[in-house]
Design an enzyme around this catalytic site. Structure first.
Site, short mmCIF file in Angstrom:
data_model
loop_
_atom_site.label_atom_id
_atom_site.label_comp_id
_atom_site.label_asym_id
_atom_site.label_seq_id
_atom_site.Cartn_x
_atom_site.Cartn_y
_atom_site.Cartn_z
N TYR A 1 -111.15 -29.57 -8.61
CA TYR A 1 -110.18 -28.69 -7.80
C TYR A 1 -108.89 -28.96 -8.46
CZ TYR A 1 -114.03 -28.52 -4.60
OH TYR A 1 -115.07 -28.45 -3.89
N GLU B 1 -111.35 -26.58 -12.85
CA GLU B 1 -110.44 -25.85 -12.28
C GLU B 1 -111.14 -24.33 -12.24
OE1 GLU B 1 -108.01 -25.58 -9.75
OE2 GLU B 1 -107.96 -23.31 -10.11
N CYS C 1 -105.77 -31.17 2.36
CA CYS C 1 -104.99 -30.73 3.17
C CYS C 1 -105.31 -29.94 4.46
CB CYS C 1 -104.34 -29.72 2.21
SG CYS C 1 -105.20 -28.45 1.61
#
Ligand SMILES: C[S@@+](CC[C@H](N)C(=O)[O-])C[C@H]1O[C@@H](n2cnc3c(N)ncnc32)[C@H](O)[C@@H]1O
EC number: 2.7.1.48
Length: 922
Positions: free
Chosen positions: A717, A740, A864
């Site tokens: 990622y 990615e 996150c």
């Protein structure tokens, strides 16, 4: 705080506020209008009545005055009130009307002069009613008083001061006052930042507010509040030296050099406060010179703790060079404050000259944070017989909290400092003042965090945003430095065996360097902001507290452009209009500026999301006109160089996806650079970029600690590969693979690789692939896996691969290059071999430097999304294939309950069965 002092400051506010409810407060030495600050602090107090702004009644209204509702918002001249507050805010005085309650008219020949002031108090029962008035307030206080108390006060006031009958007061109360209170006043309570129960008797609340205002008044005002606090006159040289010595990347040599220049300035200033005696000398030319004789009996005392090297070194410099150089024959003493004892302030050692009570003492501490240790040391000196007025306390950096604590307690002592920072953060570290653009350094933590410190809502760390209620960007107004979720995270990690979870805060305001904003409304009144919670209504958020200030400035310019050029904002229902969204990204990379000024002077890359298929569509003239407008007004040739570049993105789909696939660079620099994690990173507008650049930099530096030199790393990622590249550069990795899904990130990766130091020899590659497909192939061969997934967390297939990796057997056929691994293990790559080759970028040596058989030992998870992280974490730990070793939190999104987590897992190595056991079993 001694009660006497507390009373003085409150009385002062009250005294000024005792006129007709519109008051300015000057701090004691603040001069009149000319010197008024640019940004007075406006406090709205919903409590009394805004008598000054009652409209005079017309003849008609006067006839039926008993039916007139004085408690309705219409009874006030809100426009005039607005004008007056704006005038005062702009630094000019106003003449406030005086209302004659007998004749219900404004007095025509008298008024009250209110001068421009540092603090403006706007008091009135309905002051929160009008949004425009509310928006002018920096702080809103609702004084919550019991109904009975309000009524009895009203009766007393109206009968004694206004000569009315009790019965008429009661009638008016029941008919107008109470209903208006319930209809207009009570609902406005929700706009208050602070609600004070029990009104003016609540000294604890008032004290908190007064403290908050003191802090807000800023550093120089602290010197006005405390005549015993001195700040040495700031020059660019001094700020420059601070910038250097606070920079965590400064070399030892520079640190010594600049500290050695800065410290004597503080010492010299301190010496200037010593008493002197007049002395006459004869000059070589035979004339008489009348001067002064230095104070002879001096002692320098340093406060010592178990501190980090830099602070001890400061003390060393202070004592040996500055004091001894400035004051010949000075005696030196020490007070060691040990902080690990009962309450963290236990004194364990002191070495002072015997005659200390006869000496003037220069007390030395490089950083004044909470003031606890300083007070402890000062008390000790006083106990030893040193008069309070004989102590001069010298330090380089002070927090307002420390100044308050020391100056209040010891008003005859003097403090001399070279900079006062903004506040202390949750860990009691000083937060540099906004002018200091470098990330907060790591000055010493002067006290361990205490639970009580986090329990009180911290007003110094409050959001204070007028859009808070409606905008969905922030969910929490108080304690921005320590979101509540930190406690949950700390407990979560403790339950998993990690008891040393840390939390780092960074900037609390102006931290967002990347914002995607919807553009809706009308061309004459565009709304640029975020959606209201749970709806598709866009809330206009001018002067957003989270945005980098230059994003706010660019938004205002865009708004102007939309109006002037008649640009149609997008209409979601109809699918019509031109401008759908705007992405604003700030680059603080400007090597032409001193490091301390880069953040403040960040430039904005503006990406306009245009409602058309491409640049040839009919409305593209307007797009170009808007881009030119921004460039003309805020490009490099304008006075205000704010805009870095302008891009267009074309999007016509009716879904909620912000960007379309087509991007065009319109104006300005094409490349957008940022310096993070020790590398220069290019970020195209289409690729993922972290919003809180400063906090991300902190995280990367922490992450580096967990990656051994020469490791081979897979960055899953990866976006543009910032984490992988930063590791390649700082840890000289043998190999780095970045994976990615978004192919748009590739150009940024390629440009950034070009800027890496040439000395990096390992292999670095970027692969346009979906991590969830055959994830094992990315894991095998790397020592360290870094995952930084979107909020939803890791793909299930990746979790499965991580959980079962220990049982993975590397097939002999897999030996060889990593591209072979892909080709063998991933048929879809084989089928599309040519395309797959195109989709990967490889730099560095041709030979592949990873061991194709090795399995990762370390997994670094950057998250996150707290909820998904907890789930992923539990899944990784359940079969014991991984154990959690460390966890750190970062304040990436102040004002929200989200935090960024960096968790380090180690692969549990299966114990080999011993021969002994085998025998037993056999
Ligand atoms: C939180 S961002 C992190 C990016 C990067 N580490 C950084 O800090 O700039 C997550 C990234 O994962 C990418 N991504 C999402 N799903 C993916 C998948 N299944 N495979 C590979 N990348 C994915 C997104 O495009 C995005 O760039």
């Amino acid at each position: 705080m001694p009660s006497e002092r507390r009373k003085i400051s409150i009385d002062y506010v009250m005294d000024k506020a005792s006129g007709p409810h519109f008051s300015g407060l000057h701090t004691p030495t603040a001069s009149a209008d000319a010197n008024a600050p640019n940004h007075p602090f406006v406090i709205g107090v919903s409590g009394g009545t805004a008598d000054s702004f009652y409209r005079g009644l017309t003849a008609e209204e006067l006839k039926r005055v008993h039916e007139y509702n004085f408690d309705h918002p219409d009874a006030f001249d809100t426009e005039q009130l607005l004008n007056y507050v704006l005038t005062l805010k702009s630094g000019q005085s106003v003449q406030v009307p005086i209302y004659d309650f007998k004749h219900h008219q404004r007095s025509s020949d008298s008024f009250r002069q209110v001068n421009a002031s540092d603090v403006i108090i706007l008091e009135g029962i309905l002051v929160f009613h009008d949004q425009r008035v509310r928006n002018l307030m920096n702080m809103r206080i609702f004084v919550d008083t019991d109904d009975d108390v309000r009524l009895s006060r009203r009766i007393k006031r109206d009968t004694v001061e206004r000569g009315r009958e009790v019965s008429s007061v009661l009638e008016q109360y029941a008919k107008f006052v109470k209903p208006a209170f319930d209809e207009f006043v009570l609902p406005s309570k929700k706009y208050a930042d602070v609600i004070i129960p029990r009104g003016g008797e609540n000294h604890v609340a008032i004290d908190l507010i007064v403290q908050h205002i003191h802090t807000k008044l800023g550093q120089h005002d602290l010197c006005k509040i405390y005549p015993n606090a001195y700040i040495i006159q700031s020059t660019f040289q001094i700020t420059g030296m601070h910038t250097l010595i606070r920079d965590r990347e400064i070399s030892k040599h520079d640190f010594v050099f600049y500290s050695d220049r800065l410290i004597p300035l503080v010492v010299e200033h301190g010496l200037g406060h010593l008493p002197f005696t007049e002395k006459q000398v004869i000059t070589p030319t035979g004339s008489m010179y009348t001067g002064v004789d230095f104070c002879k009996k001096l002692c320098g005392v340093s406060i010592v703790r178990r501190l980090q090297f830099s602070v001890l070194f400061f003390l060393y410099l202070l004592e040996r060079f500055s004091l001894r150089a400035c004051c010949k024959g000075i005696k030196i003493g020490k007070i060691l404050i040990h902080r690990d004892g009962d309450d963290g302030k236990q004194l364990i050692y002191e070495k002072l000259p015997k005659d200390i009570s006869e000496r003037h003492v220069l007390l030395l501490d490089p950083v004044l944070a909470t003031g606890n240790s300083a007070n402890h040391a000062i008390e000790l000196l006083i106990q030893k017989g040193v008069p309070e007025s004989h102590i001069i306390f010298l330090n380089l950096i002070s927090a307002p909290e420390g100044i308050h604590r020391v100056c209040k307690r010891f008003p005859s002592l003097k403090i001399v400092t070279s900079e006062i920072d903004v506040a202390l953060n949750g860990e009691f570290r000083v937060i540099p003042a906004p002018t200091t653009a470098s990330p907060p350094p790591a000055p010493p933590s002067l006290l361990p965090p205490t639970t009580s410190a986090t329990a009180i809502p911290s007003l110094t760390c409050a959001l204070q945003c007028p859009h808070f209620e409606s905008c969905s960007g922030c969910t929490h107004e108080f304690n921005l430095h320590r979101p509540v979720i930190v406690d949950e995270a700390s407990n979560f990690f403790k339950s998993l065996g990690v008891s040393d979870f840390t939390f780092d805060s960074c900037r609390l305001w102006g931290w967002r360097c990347r914002a995607k904003l919807a553009v809706r409304g009308l061309s004459e009144n565009p709304l640029i902001g975020l959606y209201e919670e749970g709806s598709h209504n866009v809330v206009d958020i001018p002067q957003c507290k989270a945005h980098h200030p230059n994003i706010n400035a660019a938004v205002e310019l865009l708004r102007k452009g939309i109006r002037e050029l008649n640009i149609e904002p997008y209409d979601e229902d109809e699918g019509t209009g031109d401008l759908r969204y705007v992405q604003m990204a700030v680059t603080t990379y400007n090597t032409a500026l001193p490091a301390a000024e880069r953040y403040r002077n960040g430039r904005v890359q503006v990406s306009l999301v245009w409602n058309s298929r491409n640049e040839k569509s009919s409305n593209s003239d307007k797009l170009n006109a808007l881009a030119n407008f921004l460039w003309r007004n805020a490009g490099p040739r304008s006075n205000l160089h704010l805009i870095h570049s302008v891009w267009a993105n074309f999007q016509t789909s009716t879904n909620n996806i912000i960007f379309g696939n087509r991007w065009r660079h319109l104006l300005g620099e094409r490349d957008f650079w940022e310096h993070v994690g020790g590398i220069d990173m290019s970020l195209d507008p289409s690729s993922f970029g972290q919003a809180n650049t400063r906090a991300f930099d902190n995280l990367l530096r922490k992450l580096h600690k967990y990656v051994p030199f020469g490791a081979s790393v897979a960055d899953l990622y990866a976006g543009s590969g910032v984490i992988g590249l930063s590791l390649a550069a700082t840890k000289k990795c043998r190999s780095v693979k970045c994976i990615e899904i978004n192919k748009e990130s590739r150009p940024s990766f390629e440009k950034s690789v070009d800027r890496l130091p040439k000395s990096i020899e390992g292999s670095i590659s970027w692969h346009n692939a979906d991590t969830s497909i055959d994830p094992l192939s990315w894991l095998v061969g790397s020592d360290v896996i870094v995952v930084d997934p979107p909020r939803k967390g890791l793909d299930t297939s990746l979790i499965d691969a991580l959980r079962t990796i220990s049982s993975h057997k590397v097939k002999p056929s897999l030996k060889g290059s990593s591209s072979n691994i892909k080709e063998e293990k991933r048929p879809w790559v084989l089928r599309e071999r040519e395309r797959a080759k195109e989709a990967s970028v490889q730099v560095g040596r041709e030979t592949v430097s990873e061991d194709p058989q090795s399995l990762p030992e370390t997994l670094i998870y950057i998250s996150c999304g707290w909820e998904s992280f907890k789930e992923d974490c539990k899944a990784l730990l359940t079969n014991k294939s991984w154990r959690l070793e460390k966890a750190h939190g970062f304040n990436f999104f102040p004002g929200t309950q989200s935090i960024e987590v960096l968790a380090v897992f180690k692969r549990s190595l299966k114990k080999k069965k011993t021969g002994k056991k085998k025998k037993k079993q056999g």
